[in-house]
Design an enzyme around this catalytic site. Structure first.
Site, PDB file in Angstrom:
ATOM      1  N   GLU A  16      30.164  38.968  58.591  1.00  0.00           N
ATOM      2  CA  GLU A  16      29.749  39.323  59.945  1.00  0.00           C
ATOM      3  C   GLU A  16      30.861  38.994  60.922  1.00  0.00           C
ATOM      4  O   GLU A  16      31.788  38.237  60.576  1.00  0.00           O
ATOM      5  CB  GLU A  16      28.473  38.557  60.317  1.00  0.00           C
ATOM      6  CG  GLU A  16      27.284  38.902  59.458  1.00  0.00           C
ATOM      7  CD  GLU A  16      26.006  38.197  59.873  1.00  0.00           C
ATOM      8  OE1 GLU A  16      25.015  38.325  59.165  1.00  0.00           O
ATOM      9  OE2 GLU A  16      26.021  37.509  60.927  1.00  0.00           O
ATOM     10  N   GLY A  42      32.514  34.909  58.498  1.00  0.00           N
ATOM     11  CA  GLY A  42      33.346  35.419  57.411  1.00  0.00           C
ATOM     12  C   GLY A  42      33.355  34.421  56.283  1.00  0.00           C
ATOM     13  O   GLY A  42      32.478  34.409  55.418  1.00  0.00           O
ATOM     14  N   GLY A  61      65.841  47.276  48.240  1.00  0.00           N
ATOM     15  CA  GLY A  61      66.607  47.281  49.483  1.00  0.00           C
ATOM     16  C   GLY A  61      66.009  48.235  50.502  1.00  0.00           C
ATOM     17  O   GLY A  61      64.792  48.310  50.682  1.00  0.00           O
ATOM     18  N   GLU A  70      37.041  38.677  49.777  1.00  0.00           N
ATOM     19  CA  GLU A  70      36.309  37.997  48.695  1.00  0.00           C
ATOM     20  C   GLU A  70      36.723  36.534  48.568  1.00  0.00           C
ATOM     21  O   GLU A  70      36.839  35.984  47.474  1.00  0.00           O
ATOM     22  CB  GLU A  70      36.482  38.748  47.374  1.00  0.00           C
ATOM     23  CG  GLU A  70      35.983  40.164  47.462  1.00  0.00           C
ATOM     24  CD  GLU A  70      35.219  40.605  46.237  1.00  0.00           C
ATOM     25  OE1 GLU A  70      34.708  39.748  45.500  1.00  0.00           O
ATOM     26  OE2 GLU A  70      35.130  41.810  46.035  1.00  0.00           O
ATOM     27  N   GLY A  71      36.957  35.909  49.710  1.00  0.00           N
ATOM     28  CA  GLY A  71      37.365  34.509  49.745  1.00  0.00           C
ATOM     29  C   GLY A  71      38.851  34.386  49.980  1.00  0.00           C
ATOM     30  O   GLY A  71      39.650  34.750  49.112  1.00  0.00           O
ATOM     31  N   THR A  72      39.248  33.893  51.150  1.00  0.00           N
ATOM     32  CA  THR A  72      40.665  33.736  51.448  1.00  0.00           C
ATOM     33  C   THR A  72      41.309  32.739  50.491  1.00  0.00           C
ATOM     34  O   THR A  72      40.622  31.965  49.807  1.00  0.00           O
ATOM     35  CB  THR A  72      40.859  33.225  52.884  1.00  0.00           C
ATOM     36  OG1 THR A  72      40.291  31.900  52.981  1.00  0.00           O
ATOM     37  CG2 THR A  72      40.197  34.143  53.897  1.00  0.00           C
TER      38      THR A  72
END
Length: 413
Positions: free
Chosen positions: A131, A135, A369, A393-395
């Site tokens: 939400e 989070g 490069g 899905e989870g930091t």
């Protein structure tokens, strides 16, 4: 318990080769176009459905593998093809995982087939948990579900965000607060049938990466659903709420009253090895492009791979990818074998694979490069796609928190 082996069996190799072929022949040629369009690639989803790759049966068989490895193998190959298209194909499985984690057998039979649709008319599903103000902190969830006993209906109000397939899904699975004072222990999951009044798509997000995957807000305005749409059923919810009230009365906070019964967390925990495998696929794709480029690109009269600076970078890329895959396979095997993640092994796989994907794709750009920074080569897209794996899905920070709590046995804030 199945014996663990790092040697894939014949069935696993067959599936791996088949999915790799689809990724190489169908997904990769279309990847740049759908990334630019930022639209759901319905023609590719339909092609996947027609060949049997996007179906209830295919993912059920992948989940049924007694070693637990088939699903991570599938995920790695799909996301080697393209992460945005891959997420459009597998995004439905997160809603299905929520159904498996929280629903009854009858609910699975009724709703999971509707999530996928048919080969002629494929559908997608959405799992809606995050939400605007909730989070990583799922205990702050504001979406409410109130039971109307007279009509045997649940009434849902609130706004969900960052929902894959949100608003375009045939079936939405929503987590909501039933008793806010119980925090995560007072939450439950609900299935919203197709065409339900009051559910609407909010803002569609323009994203840095995975742009072929639809991500949007889902707005719930007096959404009424039958009582039977409560995943797990009323009796199970009542028993869980009663236990939570007892713990709260005994002095435990809703936030720290344990993990069982957290509807959203149960879904994320079961899906982490599969998500980790997606990140491994992105990293492998970038590494392979960088390796081939380094072999043919010449500077100062010789291939750049003959320079230690480049060769060692590629060696580190390959090593980190293999390490991430092994952590992913271990977590998948443990989950299938019924072993608890006592040290946060599921989170380890997600953490290492996600950060590996970010690191490897950045190094791939460095190997190429200036060419790597252009859209003439795919590594810049791989890098944009990879970043989300340290966030959704989870930091990475949440994964470290889960692991640290698991190894310490302490409620680290």
């Amino acid at each position: 318990m199945s014996d663990f082996s790092l040697q894939l069996n014949d069935d696993q190799r067959t599936v791996q080769e088949w999915v790799h072929g689809f990724a190489a022949d169908v997904m990769r040629p279309a990847a740049s176009e759908w990334d630019e369009r930022e639209e759901t690639p319905w023609p590719i989803i339909q092609e996947a459905a027609k060949v049997g790759l996007y179906s209830v049966d295919f993912f059920a068989e992948a989940n049924a593998d007694p070693t637990g490895l088939r699903l991570p193998i599938v995920m790695e190959e799909l996301f080697w093809g393209d992460a945005g298209i891959g997420l459009s194909i597998v995004g439905t499985t997160l809603a299905a995982a929520a159904m498996v984690a929280n629903g009854t057998p009858d609910q699975l039979i009724e709703w999971v087939p509707q999530m996928f649709g048919t080969p002629d008319e494929p559908a997608v599903a959405a799992f809606c948990s995050s939400e605007p103000d909730a989070g990583s902190d799922v205990s702050a969830m504001r979406t409410r579900a109130v039971y109307d006993e007279a009509k045997d209906e649940w009434v849902l109000n609130g706004t969900k965000t960052w929902a894959t397939n949100g608003g375009i899904a045939a079936v939405h699975v929503i987590t909501a607060s039933v008793e806010p004072e119980l925090k995560v222990r007072g939450q439950a999951s609900f299935v919203i049938p197709p065409g339900t009044k009051g559910l609407a798509q909010g803002q569609k997000f323009s994203k840095h990466g995975i742009r072929a995957s639809h991500t949007a807000e889902v707005v719930l305005d007096d959404v009424r659903i039958p009582g039977s749409c409560l995943l797990g059923g009323q009796e199970k919810l009542d028993a869980r709420l009663a236990r939570a009230r007892e713990r709260l009365a005994a002095g435990e906070s809703g936030r720290s009253a344990g993990r069982g019964g957290q509807a959203a967390m149960a879904t994320f925990e079961s899906s982490r090895p599969a998500v980790a495998a997606q990140a491994v696929g992105i990293a492998r794709a970038a590494y392979e492009v960088a390796l081939e480029y380094a072999k043919v690109r010449e500077q100062f009269g010789r291939p750049i791979i003959t320079n230690q600076a480049i060769a060692f970078m590629l060696a580190d890329m390959k090593t980190r990818i293999d390490a991430a895959r092994l952590l992913t396979w271990r977590a998948a095997w443990m989950s299938k074998a019924g072993q608890s993640f006592t040290a946060g092994e599921g989170s380890m796989s997600k953490l290492v694979a996600g950060e590996t994907a970010v690191w490897v794709t950045e190094k791939a750009i460095q190997v190429l490069g200036g060419n790597g920074y252009t859209r003439d080569y795919p590594v810049e897209r791989f890098a944009r796609d990879a970043k989300i794996y340290t966030i959704f899905e989870g930091t990475s920070e949440i994964q470290r928190l889960i692991i640290s709590r698991a190894i310490s046995g302490m409620q680290i804030p």
